[in-house]
Scaffold this motif. Structure first.
Motif, PDB file in Angstrom:
ATOM      1  N   UNK A 191     -28.569 -15.202  18.547  1.00 46.38           N
ATOM      2  CA  UNK A 191     -27.351 -14.472  18.811  1.00 46.38           C
ATOM      3  C   UNK A 191     -27.652 -13.017  18.621  1.00 46.38           C
ATOM      4  N   UNK A 192     -26.679 -12.234  18.202  1.00 46.48           N
ATOM      5  CA  UNK A 192     -26.842 -10.528  18.257  1.00 46.48           C
ATOM      6  C   UNK A 192     -26.151  -9.991  17.207  1.00 46.48           C
ATOM      7  N   UNK A 193     -26.676  -9.042  16.582  1.00 46.18           N
ATOM      8  CA  UNK A 193     -25.927  -8.151  15.365  1.00 46.18           C
ATOM      9  C   UNK A 193     -26.097  -6.810  15.638  1.00 46.18           C
ATOM     10  N   UNK A 194     -25.003  -6.007  15.114  1.00 46.15           N
ATOM     11  CA  UNK A 194     -25.333  -4.755  14.954  1.00 46.15           C
ATOM     12  C   UNK A 194     -24.788  -4.092  13.694  1.00 46.15           C
ATOM     13  N   UNK A 214     -22.104  -6.463  11.799  1.00 50.05           N
ATOM     14  CA  UNK A 214     -21.187  -7.671  12.751  1.00 50.05           C
ATOM     15  C   UNK A 214     -22.266  -8.425  13.758  1.00 50.05           C
ATOM     16  N   UNK A 215     -21.790  -9.737  13.571  1.00 59.71           N
ATOM     17  CA  UNK A 215     -22.667 -10.965  14.241  1.00 59.71           C
ATOM     18  C   UNK A 215     -21.749 -11.383  15.515  1.00 59.71           C
ATOM     19  N   UNK A 216     -22.453 -11.530  16.512  1.00 52.12           N
ATOM     20  CA  UNK A 216     -22.099 -11.960  17.858  1.00 52.12           C
ATOM     21  C   UNK A 216     -22.673 -13.367  18.243  1.00 52.12           C
ATOM     22  N   UNK A 241     -18.749 -16.910  22.035  1.00 45.26           N
ATOM     23  CA  UNK A 241     -17.506 -15.949  22.153  1.00 45.26           C
ATOM     24  C   UNK A 241     -16.976 -15.478  20.598  1.00 45.26           C
ATOM     25  N   UNK A 242     -17.696 -15.901  19.693  1.00 46.32           N
ATOM     26  CA  UNK A 242     -17.026 -15.446  18.212  1.00 46.32           C
ATOM     27  C   UNK A 242     -17.688 -14.317  17.480  1.00 46.32           C
ATOM     28  N   UNK A 243     -17.102 -13.635  16.848  1.00 47.25           N
ATOM     29  CA  UNK A 243     -17.566 -12.504  15.963  1.00 47.25           C
ATOM     30  C   UNK A 243     -17.356 -12.803  14.569  1.00 47.25           C
ATOM     31  N   UNK A 244     -18.209 -12.235  13.645  1.00 45.40           N
ATOM     32  CA  UNK A 244     -18.126 -12.496  12.167  1.00 45.40           C
ATOM     33  C   UNK A 244     -18.589 -11.063  11.588  1.00 45.40           C
ATOM     34  N   UNK A 245     -17.944 -10.407  10.737  1.00 43.97           N
ATOM     35  CA  UNK A 245     -18.471  -9.262   9.966  1.00 43.97           C
ATOM     36  C   UNK A 245     -18.241  -9.052   8.647  1.00 43.97           C
ATOM     37  N   UNK A 246     -18.939  -8.171   8.117  1.00 42.75           N
ATOM     38  CA  UNK A 246     -18.900  -7.963   6.384  1.00 42.75           C
ATOM     39  C   UNK A 246     -19.965  -6.653   6.290  1.00 42.75           C
ATOM     40  N   UNK A 247     -19.308  -6.118   4.855  1.00 37.88           N
ATOM     41  CA  UNK A 247     -19.749  -4.958   4.533  1.00 37.88           C
ATOM     42  C   UNK A 247     -21.451  -5.422   3.989  1.00 37.88           C
ATOM     43  N   UNK A 299     -24.789 -15.113  10.465  1.00 38.04           N
ATOM     44  CA  UNK A 299     -25.047 -15.852  11.755  1.00 38.04           C
ATOM     45  C   UNK A 299     -25.037 -17.275  11.357  1.00 38.04           C
ATOM     46  N   UNK A 300     -25.501 -17.640  10.325  1.00 39.10           N
ATOM     47  CA  UNK A 300     -25.840 -18.997  10.191  1.00 39.10           C
ATOM     48  C   UNK A 300     -24.450 -19.576   9.642  1.00 39.10           C
ATOM     49  N   UNK A 301     -23.529 -18.923   8.873  1.00 42.25           N
ATOM     50  CA  UNK A 301     -22.170 -19.590   8.776  1.00 42.25           C
ATOM     51  C   UNK A 301     -21.446 -19.794  10.137  1.00 42.25           C
ATOM     52  N   UNK A 302     -21.459 -18.611  11.182  1.00 39.31           N
ATOM     53  CA  UNK A 302     -20.956 -18.624  12.473  1.00 39.31           C
ATOM     54  C   UNK A 302     -21.331 -19.699  13.086  1.00 39.31           C
TER      55      UNK A 302
END
Length: 74
Positions: free
Chosen positions: A22-25, A32-34, A37-43, A57-60
């Motif tokens: 996947x990808x993250x930024x 933010x993890x992509x 078609x899903x996105x997940x984010x945390x501080x 990413x693992x959780x997603x």
């Protein structure tokens, strides 16, 4: 370019013998993890952003793959 914004980076995990990519930024202190078609984010606070990205990413991936398995059983 805004100083709080990074371009996406590749992330990969292996679960049950399958490799997922996947990808993250990192943006303004949040990871933010992509994936698909899903996105997940945390501080990320004091934990490194790469570590948080791997957790997210693992959780997603697990959530998406579980949905696929459930949809296939119908």
């Amino acid at each position: 370019m805004d100083a709080g914004y990074e371009t996406t980076k590749e992330i990969a995990v292996e679960l049950e013998g399958t490799r997922y990519v996947g990808r993250f930024r990192v943006m303004s202190g949040a990871v933010i993890v992509y994936y698909e078609s899903e996105i997940k984010f945390a501080e990320h606070n004091m934990t490194g952003p790469e570590v948080v990205a791997r957790w997210l990413f693992t959780d997603l991936v697990r959530r998406i793959e579980s949905k696929k398995r459930k949809a296939g059983k119908r």
